[in-house]
Design a protein around this motif. Structure first.
Motif, short mmCIF file in Angstrom:
data_model
loop_
_atom_site.label_atom_id
_atom_site.label_comp_id
_atom_site.label_asym_id
_atom_site.label_seq_id
_atom_site.Cartn_x
_atom_site.Cartn_y
_atom_site.Cartn_z
N SER A 31 -69.65 -31.61 68.95
CA SER A 31 -69.34 -30.53 68.00
C SER A 31 -67.98 -29.86 68.23
O SER A 31 -67.76 -28.75 67.77
CB SER A 31 -70.45 -29.51 68.03
N SER A 56 -75.70 -27.45 61.36
CA SER A 56 -76.39 -28.74 61.47
C SER A 56 -77.10 -29.17 60.19
O SER A 56 -77.28 -30.36 59.95
CB SER A 56 -77.38 -28.70 62.63
N ASP A 210 -73.94 -21.28 68.50
CA ASP A 210 -73.69 -21.91 69.79
C ASP A 210 -74.34 -21.12 70.93
O ASP A 210 -73.66 -20.67 71.86
CB ASP A 210 -72.16 -22.03 69.99
N HIS A 211 -75.65 -20.93 70.84
CA HIS A 211 -76.43 -20.27 71.90
C HIS A 211 -75.95 -18.86 72.24
O HIS A 211 -76.14 -18.41 73.37
CB HIS A 211 -76.42 -21.12 73.17
N ASN A 227 -78.74 -24.04 69.03
CA ASN A 227 -77.76 -25.10 68.85
C ASN A 227 -77.89 -25.58 67.41
O ASN A 227 -78.71 -26.44 67.10
CB ASN A 227 -77.99 -26.25 69.83
N ARG A 229 -75.09 -26.56 65.69
CA ARG A 229 -73.73 -27.05 65.46
C ARG A 229 -73.71 -28.34 64.65
O ARG A 229 -74.64 -29.15 64.72
CB ARG A 229 -73.03 -27.29 66.80
#
Ligand SMILES: Cc1ncc(COP(=O)(O)O)c(C=O)c1O
Length: 370
Positions: A31, A56, A210-211, A227, A229
């Protein structure tokens, strides 16, 4: 060999292959990579928004849109009863209550009068869905949202490039989301995008993607993130498709015109509507048969498929699904039983459309529906 027309298929050409190969060869297969930023900036430019965030898929884009607006357990979110289940599921992920309301019978999009009646002190957001490529009535929606203080998340998963009063969907509400699943107007394999002009929504969604990792301190996480991404490989495909999106949109209008011509006028048949002041992108060709029973509709679909024309039923009302509360939505229930989608991909030729329409009309006559 017998002819077979799928409902949907992507248009993948040399450009797509070249960009994906380039991304693979570059080694930036996850990513991080130049295609992600390029896809985001091209998409923001296309929609006319300040920001676009690649994700995603469309469902995770909806989830982050709602979380970025602070939607949580105890809140209520209004959605149209006729939509793909992802709209409702994303609301459920936040713990908020899904409140399905009825739709407009011509546009198949949320009925703003029903939204108005459903708003109460717990309502935090509305998700108008631009269903099958038709833009929801956004001017009335936005006026109501201002008056009643509820946020608007546009679910434009099926409507890349659709317009309402000259504005592209995804740029009108507080934020918008898109899907790039293989059957969509453009594809990145799997993929999604969140669009917004609101910097806070953008930054919050970017953090959660991103967490929730701190931008200043690597591996320091300020809250529970995800996550969600997109990969550089997916974005490479997306960039190639964005370079062709105007061609795709023009072809979809052409295909719809061919369908209208080939079907002709029949009192009991209705194809996609385009409300004045909107621009439909005709993601799915919609055929509604008045007075047909669900059993006959399903028998017609089976015969069509046997004759080489794949098709799909309209979505079932969300309020009929076992995990959601029932809702009195007569319009959504009525059209859901009578509607089907016909082959709707950009590589269809005029002859293909004429063949599909002829097969459908012949079957409808044989079944004494016409
Ligand atoms: C109206 C609607 N919303 C959301 C989604 C979810 O998108 P995805 O399949 O990319 O998760 C879809 C997808 O198919 C959709 O049709």
């Amino acid at each position: 060999m017998k002819q077979y027309f799928p409902v949907s298929q992507p248009s993948i050409g040399e450009k797509e292959l070249a960009y994906v190969c380039d991304a693979v060869k570059s080694g930036w297969v996850s990513s991080i990579g130049r295609y992600i930023e390029q896809f985001e900036s091209m998409f923001a430019g296309f929609c006319g928004t300040e920001y676009a965030l690649a994700l995603s898929n469309g469902t995770t884009a909806l989830h982050l849109a709602l979380l970025s607006l602070g939607i949580k357990s105890g809140d209520e979110v209004i959605i149209p009863d006729l939509t793909f289940v992802a709209t409702a599921n994303a609301v459920a992920y936040t713990g908020a209550k899904v409140v399905p309301v009825d739709i407009d019978s011509r546009t198949l999009c949320i009925d703003v009068d029903c939204v108005e009646r459903a708003i109460n002190s717990r309502t935090r957001a509305v998700i108008p869905v631009h269903l099958y490529g038709h833009a929801a009535h956004m001017s009335r929606m936005m006026a109501l949202s201002k008056e009643r203080g509820v946020a608007v998340v546009e679910d434009a998963a099926e409507a890349h490039g659709a317009e309402c009063a000259g504005r592209k969907v995804g740029s009108i509400g507080d934020c918008g989301i898109f899907s790039f699943y293989g059957n969509k107007v453009i594809t990145s394999g799997e993929g999604g995008m969140l669009t917004t002009n609101d910097r806070e929504i953008f930054l919050k969604a970017k953090l959660l993607r991103d967490h929730a990792m701190s931008a200043q301190k690597r591996y320091w996480h300020t809250e529970i993130g995800f996550n969600y991404r997109m990969t550089n490989l997916q974005a490479a495909l997306g960039v190639a498709q964005m370079e062709r999106i105007d061609e795709f949109l023009a072809k979809r209008r052409q295909i719809m015109d061919w369908y209208r011509e080939s079907f002709g006028d029949h009192a009991r048949l209705r194809l996609n509507h385009e409300e004045p002041g909107t621009r439909n992108v005709y993601w799915m060709v919609c055929l509604e048969i008045s007075g047909i029973t669900e059993v006959d509709r399903d028998a017609f679909m089976t015969k069509l498929r046997e004759a080489g024309v794949d098709n799909r039923p309209y979505f079932y009302p969300v309020s009929d699904l076992p995990m959601f509360d029932a809702a009195p939505t007569p319009v959504a229930h009525d059209v859901s039983r009578r509607g089907i989608n016909l082959p709707s991909y950009t590589d269809l030729s005029r002859t293909d459309v004429e063949t599909i329409s002829r097969i459908a009309l012949t079957l409808l006559r044989e079944m004494r529906i016409l």
